[in-house]
Each structure stands twice: as C-alpha cells, then as structure tokens.
Design an enzyme around this catalytic site. Structure first.
Site, PDB file in Angstrom:
ATOM      1  N   LYS A 132    -109.019 -79.988  27.152  1.00  0.00           N
ATOM      2  CA  LYS A 132    -110.677 -79.368  27.076  1.00  0.00           C
ATOM      3  C   LYS A 132    -111.761 -80.486  26.998  1.00  0.00           C
ATOM      4  O   LYS A 132    -112.043 -80.721  26.002  1.00  0.00           O
ATOM      5  CB  LYS A 132    -110.517 -78.253  26.640  1.00  0.00           C
ATOM      6  CG  LYS A 132    -111.474 -77.196  26.984  1.00  0.00           C
ATOM      7  CD  LYS A 132    -111.510 -75.842  26.865  1.00  0.00           C
ATOM      8  CE  LYS A 132    -111.104 -76.197  25.788  1.00  0.00           C
ATOM      9  NZ  LYS A 132    -111.492 -74.303  25.436  1.00  0.00           N
ATOM     10  N   ARG A 145    -114.169 -66.723  24.862  1.00  0.00           N
ATOM     11  CA  ARG A 145    -114.135 -65.759  25.029  1.00  0.00           C
ATOM     12  C   ARG A 145    -113.312 -64.757  23.872  1.00  0.00           C
ATOM     13  O   ARG A 145    -112.827 -66.301  23.118  1.00  0.00           O
ATOM     14  CB  ARG A 145    -112.857 -66.128  26.445  1.00  0.00           C
ATOM     15  CG  ARG A 145    -113.065 -66.427  27.498  1.00  0.00           C
ATOM     16  CD  ARG A 145    -112.250 -65.949  28.767  1.00  0.00           C
ATOM     17  NE  ARG A 145    -111.261 -66.703  28.798  1.00  0.00           N
ATOM     18  CZ  ARG A 145    -109.977 -66.028  28.578  1.00  0.00           C
ATOM     19  NH1 ARG A 145    -110.043 -65.468  29.613  1.00  0.00           N
ATOM     20  NH2 ARG A 145    -109.052 -67.019  28.102  1.00  0.00           N
ATOM     21  N   ARG A 173    -100.340 -71.626  28.468  1.00  0.00           N
ATOM     22  CA  ARG A 173    -100.765 -72.635  28.432  1.00  0.00           C
ATOM     23  C   ARG A 173     -99.201 -73.417  28.682  1.00  0.00           C
ATOM     24  O   ARG A 173     -98.461 -72.483  29.027  1.00  0.00           O
ATOM     25  CB  ARG A 173    -100.042 -72.102  26.076  1.00  0.00           C
ATOM     26  CG  ARG A 173    -100.755 -71.962  24.973  1.00  0.00           C
ATOM     27  CD  ARG A 173    -101.787 -72.667  24.794  1.00  0.00           C
ATOM     28  NE  ARG A 173    -102.627 -72.159  23.851  1.00  0.00           N
ATOM     29  CZ  ARG A 173    -104.006 -71.888  24.291  1.00  0.00           C
ATOM     30  NH1 ARG A 173    -104.347 -72.205  25.192  1.00  0.00           N
ATOM     31  NH2 ARG A 173    -104.815 -71.796  23.201  1.00  0.00           N
TER      32      ARG A 173
HETATM   33  P1  ATP Z   1    -107.924 -71.663  25.452  1.00  0.00           P
HETATM   34  O1  ATP Z   1    -108.404 -72.663  25.575  1.00  0.00           O
HETATM   35  O2  ATP Z   1    -107.159 -71.291  23.752  1.00  0.00           O
HETATM   36  O3  ATP Z   1    -107.094 -71.342  26.327  1.00  0.00           O
HETATM   37  P2  ATP Z   1    -109.895 -70.464  26.886  1.00  0.00           P
HETATM   38  O4  ATP Z   1    -109.766 -71.291  27.521  1.00  0.00           O
HETATM   39  O5  ATP Z   1    -110.301 -68.933  26.794  1.00  0.00           O
HETATM   40  O6  ATP Z   1    -108.760 -69.885  25.607  1.00  0.00           O
HETATM   41  P3  ATP Z   1    -112.506 -70.706  25.190  1.00  0.00           P
HETATM   42  O7  ATP Z   1    -112.690 -69.496  24.829  1.00  0.00           O
HETATM   43  O8  ATP Z   1    -113.118 -70.569  26.868  1.00  0.00           O
HETATM   44  O9  ATP Z   1    -110.781 -70.879  25.417  1.00  0.00           O
HETATM   45  O10 ATP Z   1    -113.050 -71.509  24.201  1.00  0.00           O
HETATM   46  C1  ATP Z   1    -112.893 -70.671  22.559  1.00  0.00           C
HETATM   47  C2  ATP Z   1    -111.799 -72.363  22.401  1.00  0.00           C
HETATM   48  O11 ATP Z   1    -111.828 -73.057  22.948  1.00  0.00           O
HETATM   49  C3  ATP Z   1    -111.807 -72.047  20.948  1.00  0.00           C
HETATM   50  O12 ATP Z   1    -110.514 -71.881  20.409  1.00  0.00           O
HETATM   51  C4  ATP Z   1    -110.876 -73.828  20.903  1.00  0.00           C
HETATM   52  O13 ATP Z   1    -109.882 -73.998  20.225  1.00  0.00           O
HETATM   53  C5  ATP Z   1    -111.946 -74.918  21.741  1.00  0.00           C
HETATM   54  N1  ATP Z   1    -113.346 -75.067  21.843  1.00  0.00           N
HETATM   55  C6  ATP Z   1    -114.446 -74.826  20.703  1.00  0.00           C
HETATM   56  N2  ATP Z   1    -115.222 -76.119  20.721  1.00  0.00           N
HETATM   57  C7  ATP Z   1    -114.512 -77.125  21.939  1.00  0.00           C
HETATM   58  C8  ATP Z   1    -115.081 -77.777  22.148  1.00  0.00           C
HETATM   59  N3  ATP Z   1    -116.408 -78.516  22.216  1.00  0.00           N
HETATM   60  N4  ATP Z   1    -114.213 -78.788  22.976  1.00  0.00           N
HETATM   61  C9  ATP Z   1    -113.630 -78.017  23.068  1.00  0.00           C
HETATM   62  N5  ATP Z   1    -112.929 -77.230  23.424  1.00  0.00           N
HETATM   63  C10 ATP Z   1    -112.938 -76.310  22.237  1.00  0.00           C
END
Ligand code: ATP
Length: 264
Positions: free
Chosen positions: A126, A62, A260
C-alpha cells in the site's frame, strides 16, 4: 523544518489547471485529521476546499482504522467537494478518486495500481489510502470530504508502527512540492466534476485497467471473518467488485469489508 515548508497556497494555485482554480487552499503544520477538520466546516464552506497538513495526529482510514504518518514523510490532504445528490450516486466515488490519483502518478512517471475499494498499491504494497466521508447539504446535494494519504518516503520507525509491508515514492518526494500538489489537485478536480455529471460508469474501464488483483484468487473478510472467496474480476458500472465464485458471479459492495489475496 517539515517537508511541506516550501508549500504555499499561491504557488500551488499558480501551477493548477483552470478546472481547479476555484478551489480554496489551506495549509497547516499539524492537525488531528484533515477530514475531521473539513467535515466540521462543510456548512460554512463557500466552495471546494483543499486542506493540507504537515502532520496528522489522529489520521484515520475506514471503520476507525488508523492512518499513520510521520512529519515530513507523508503527503496528507483532504478535499471537500459539493456533489448533486442523492447520496447513493456517490457509492463509486472512492474508486474514481483512486483513478485520479493513479493517473496523476502515472503522468509523473510512477506506475501504480488500485486495490478495491480504496487503496493505491505500488510493488504489491500500500502506497496511499483514500477515505471518503459525506455530509448532507441543505440544498439537497452532498458534501464529500475526500482524504488522501500518500507515503512519499517510509522511515523504518513508521513502517514498524504500521506493522505491515508498505511502499513509498522517493522519486516524487524529490519533486517540487507545489507542482506535485497542483498535479494531484488538477486531476482530482477534473475527475470530480466528471463524476458529478456522469456517476461512476465511465470510470469502470479506467479502474479495471489499473486493477492490482485482476484474475487473482481473493478472500473477502469482515472484521477478520471470511465472507466470500473467489477470483477478482474487476468492478462493475457501480464500483462493486465482481467475484467469480463456485456459485457464479457475485457483486460485492464495499461497506466495511476488506480484501486479501487468498494465500495471505
Ligand atoms: P486493508 O488495508 O486492511 O485492506 P483498508 O484498505 O480499508 O483495509 P484503510 O482503512 O483504508 O484500510 O486504512 C487503514 C489501514 O491502513 C490500517 O489498518 C493500516 O494497516 C494501514 N496503514 C496505516 N497507515 C498506513 C500508511 N501510512 N501506509 C500504508 N498503510 C497504512
């Protein structure tokens, strides 16, 4: 040889439920972003289309955040699906997609949880990300391109590059890959058809049963700035996060805010 070298469209289709039989399946070794590829082609698509990449060089989450992967370690695909309009009916779609992925994982013996609005969590970190992007269709409907990135394994170099704790499912990395993709696609197709009929409301209870941070003290951040604090109390019928704050119950729309745990 990539981890995806054993994938074929025909074998995936052969393992799919009938509800996914009409989905066109495309496989490519490498691209920038499967979401970007399908978004550029929505107007030309004959019907629902699944595009799977062995590697993405510009994967995104996102708000332009990067989604990082390594060839052979990640399962990355996007599914373009046509919905009835209007656009606001799709607000809860990323959460319904989370339910579809999590229920598939559970059916394959891997219990996972969901973090609002769009992450799949295993062992507190994640495991998968979901990115839904939309485009208005000429018939008044909406094309949604649903991107999913799942960490099958997590090489040290990739974890270092991501720079935060992440998880993987080595158990599923062992599984016959066409069967795995077919299981995900079959469940997704069923959920998307249901969502198009009913909207998010019937999914709220299913999402709440998978909620990773239920009852936990959390912070809502916008670009690092604290917007709200409270206790996470699940989602409502629209997919908004319910937060019990000192000032009462507050509903949070996803927008670009991040969630968070309060002690982080
Ligand atoms: P956050 O995880 O910070 O709460 P978000 O859920 O909106 O925000 P996304 O935008 O869905 O996050 O995903 C991008 C974020 O996920 C990146 O900023 C990085 O921190 C993390 N990320 C990137 N690649 C991976 C991966 N392969 N596995 C897990 N996390 C990842």
């Amino acid at each position: 040889m990539t981890l995806h070298s054993d994938l074929t469209s025909a074998a995936i289709a052969a393992h799919c439920a009938t509800g996914a039989a009409h989905v066109a399946i495309e496989l490519i070794d490498e691209t920038g972003s499967t979401n970007a590829d399908l978004l550029a082609r929505c107007a030309q698509l004959a019907g629902p289309t699944l595009r799977i990449a062995g590697q993405q060089t510009a994967g995104r989450g996102r708000a332009g955040r990067p989604w990082l992967s390594q060839s052979g370690a990640s399962l990355m695909f996007s599914l373009a699906w046509h919905f009835q309009g209007p656009l606001h009916r799709l607000v809860g779609l990323p959460l319904a997609v989370g339910v579809a992925l999590a229920e598939t994982m559970a059916s394959l013996g891997v219990p996972v949880q969901l973090k609002w609005p769009n992450d799949m969590i295993k062992d507190g970190s994640k495991l998968a990300g979901i990115l839904v992007e939309t485009q208005q269709a000429p018939d008044g409907g909406v094309w949604a391109v649903i991107g999913c990135g799942i960490n099958l394994t997590m090489p040290d170099a990739l974890e270092q590059q991501i720079g935060r704790s992440v998880s993987a499912v080595p158990w599923l990395a062992q599984m016959e890959r066409n069967t795995l993709v077919a299981a995900l696609l079959s469940r997704l197709a069923a959920v998307l058809a249901e969502f198009d009929d009913t909207g998010f409301a019937p999914f709220a209870q299913r999402w709440n049963a998978l909620h990773a941070w239920q009852g936990k003290q959390v912070n809502i951040l916008d670009d690092g700035k604290l917007l709200q604090q409270g206790i996470a109390a699940g989602v409502d019928q629209l997919g908004r996060l319910l937060l019990e704050t000192d000032g009462g119950l507050v509903q949070i729309m996803s927008g670009d805010v991040s969630l968070r745990l309060a002690q982080e």
